[in-house]
Write a protein that holds these residues in place. Structure first.
Motif, mmCIF file in Angstrom:
data_model
loop_
_atom_site.group_PDB
_atom_site.id
_atom_site.type_symbol
_atom_site.label_atom_id
_atom_site.label_comp_id
_atom_site.label_asym_id
_atom_site.label_seq_id
_atom_site.Cartn_x
_atom_site.Cartn_y
_atom_site.Cartn_z
ATOM 1 N N GLY A 75 0.826 -1.197 0.000
ATOM 2 C CA GLY A 75 0.000 0.000 0.000
ATOM 3 C C GLY A 75 0.865 1.254 0.000
ATOM 4 O O GLY A 75 1.777 1.377 0.820
ATOM 5 N N VAL A 76 0.607 2.155 -0.929
ATOM 6 C CA VAL A 76 1.348 3.418 -1.013
ATOM 7 C C VAL A 76 0.333 4.551 -1.084
ATOM 8 O O VAL A 76 -0.495 4.593 -1.988
ATOM 9 C CB VAL A 76 2.273 3.457 -2.247
ATOM 10 C CG1 VAL A 76 3.035 4.781 -2.284
ATOM 11 C CG2 VAL A 76 3.243 2.288 -2.229
ATOM 12 N N ASP A 77 0.411 5.444 -0.116
ATOM 13 C CA ASP A 77 -0.514 6.563 -0.051
ATOM 14 C C ASP A 77 0.231 7.880 -0.238
ATOM 15 O O ASP A 77 1.358 8.037 0.239
ATOM 16 C CB ASP A 77 -1.232 6.604 1.303
ATOM 17 C CG ASP A 77 -1.966 5.313 1.613
ATOM 18 O OD1 ASP A 77 -2.322 4.581 0.661
ATOM 19 O OD2 ASP A 77 -2.188 5.034 2.807
ATOM 20 N N TYR A 78 -0.419 8.821 -0.901
ATOM 21 C CA TYR A 78 0.160 10.146 -1.108
ATOM 22 C C TYR A 78 -0.634 11.176 -0.318
ATOM 23 O O TYR A 78 -1.854 11.282 -0.495
ATOM 24 C CB TYR A 78 0.105 10.518 -2.599
ATOM 25 C CG TYR A 78 0.995 9.678 -3.460
ATOM 26 C CD1 TYR A 78 2.335 10.002 -3.617
ATOM 27 C CD2 TYR A 78 0.498 8.565 -4.117
ATOM 28 C CE1 TYR A 78 3.164 9.235 -4.412
ATOM 29 C CE2 TYR A 78 1.326 7.783 -4.912
ATOM 30 C CZ TYR A 78 2.652 8.123 -5.052
ATOM 31 O OH TYR A 78 3.467 7.354 -5.827
ATOM 32 N N ARG A 79 0.051 11.905 0.529
ATOM 33 C CA ARG A 79 -0.580 13.046 1.201
ATOM 34 C C ARG A 79 -0.363 14.263 0.309
ATOM 35 O O ARG A 79 0.778 14.614 -0.007
ATOM 36 C CB ARG A 79 0.034 13.279 2.582
ATOM 37 C CG ARG A 79 -0.541 14.512 3.292
ATOM 38 C CD ARG A 79 0.016 14.639 4.701
ATOM 39 N NE ARG A 79 -0.466 13.575 5.550
ATOM 40 C CZ ARG A 79 -1.644 13.578 6.163
ATOM 41 N NH1 ARG A 79 -2.454 14.621 6.016
ATOM 42 N NH2 ARG A 79 -2.001 12.567 6.919
ATOM 43 N N MET A 80 -1.453 14.880 -0.107
ATOM 44 C CA MET A 80 -1.364 15.986 -1.039
ATOM 45 C C MET A 80 -2.050 17.223 -0.466
ATOM 46 O O MET A 80 -3.102 17.123 0.172
ATOM 47 C CB MET A 80 -1.985 15.603 -2.384
ATOM 48 C CG MET A 80 -1.358 14.350 -2.993
ATOM 49 S SD MET A 80 -1.967 13.968 -4.657
ATOM 50 C CE MET A 80 -1.120 15.231 -5.610
ATOM 51 N N ALA A 81 -1.417 18.374 -0.658
ATOM 52 C CA ALA A 81 -1.961 19.637 -0.174
ATOM 53 C C ALA A 81 -2.174 20.587 -1.358
ATOM 54 O O ALA A 81 -1.407 20.567 -2.317
ATOM 55 C CB ALA A 81 -1.009 20.268 0.846
ATOM 56 N N TRP A 82 -3.207 21.406 -1.271
ATOM 57 C CA TRP A 82 -3.506 22.353 -2.330
ATOM 58 C C TRP A 82 -2.551 23.532 -2.233
ATOM 59 O O TRP A 82 -2.448 24.181 -1.202
ATOM 60 C CB TRP A 82 -4.946 22.823 -2.214
ATOM 61 C CG TRP A 82 -5.363 23.744 -3.317
ATOM 62 C CD1 TRP A 82 -5.498 25.092 -3.243
ATOM 63 C CD2 TRP A 82 -5.684 23.367 -4.661
ATOM 64 N NE1 TRP A 82 -5.887 25.589 -4.463
ATOM 65 C CE2 TRP A 82 -6.013 24.559 -5.346
ATOM 66 C CE3 TRP A 82 -5.721 22.149 -5.344
ATOM 67 C CZ2 TRP A 82 -6.380 24.563 -6.695
ATOM 68 C CZ3 TRP A 82 -6.090 22.142 -6.676
ATOM 69 C CH2 TRP A 82 -6.415 23.339 -7.335
#
Length: 198
Positions: free
Chosen positions: A145-152
């Motif tokens: 499992g690979v998750d990306y935390r993304m911010a605007w």
């Protein structure tokens, strides 16, 4: 300095840059996928496969990843409480060092192993951030499992962290960096990072 733990995690983190499965779509996911496609095309470009073209290939990939990763924010989080004490010049020096440290680990593993399949499974809000979750099948048949935390950021989503099996890469870096600085100094940390980037 022992980098093995976070390098292993970091290497898995961008192994998602393989074949993409259209299993899920959302605002951040829709923005991320075409950039991943460009990275894949660059890595697989026959004209850039020769060992003598490694630097050219990685430079081309960097031009793409710079549009996806918020290296300043990731560097800030990786240094944690030590970031505020850094001068503008030290920050300007550290950000590209951190980026290259991560890129060396990531791209080396991507080029070596690749991925058979990437499934985008979910996109959820976490405070002001968006988490894009994926399941990656690595060769020969290892799923992670690979998750990306993304911010605007202004007009687009930017990656501020990558989580492998819900473990934060930035947090791993911060733990390692904190240990070195506590035992010696920030200057020693920079020296050790440079030693890993011949």
């Amino acid at each position: 300095m022992r980098y093995q733990v976070f390098i292993r995690g970091a290497a898995l983190g961008l192994l998602v840059l393989g074949t993409v499965t259209d299993a899920f779509a959302g605002a951040a996911t829709d923005q991320l996928k075409p950039e991943i496609d460009r990275v894949i095309a660059t890595i697989e470009n026959p004209a850039l496969q020769a060992e003598s073209r490694t630097a050219d290939r990685r430079h081309a990939v960097r031009a793409i990843t710079d549009r996806i990763f918020d290296w300043t924010e990731m560097s800030k989080r990786a240094l944690g409480r030590y970031w505020e004490a850094r001068t503008p010049g030290e920050r300007e020096e550290f950000i590209p060092l951190f980026r290259e440290l991560l890129e060396r680990a990531l791209l080396g593993k991507i080029e070596q192993y690749g991925a058979e399949n990437v499934a985008y499974t979910e996109e959820t809000m976490d405070g002001d951030d968006t988490i894009v979750r994926t399941r990656v099948t690595l060769r020969p048949s290892w799923e992670v499992g690979v998750d990306y935390r993304m911010a605007w950021q202004d007009t687009r989503w930017m990656i501020s962290d990558v989580l492998v099996e819900r473990t934060s890469l930035v947090r791993n870096f911060r733990s390692q960096f904190d240990s070195v600085i506590k035992k010696s100094s920030y200057e020693d940390l920079v020296k050790k990072i440079r030693a890993r980037l011949p």
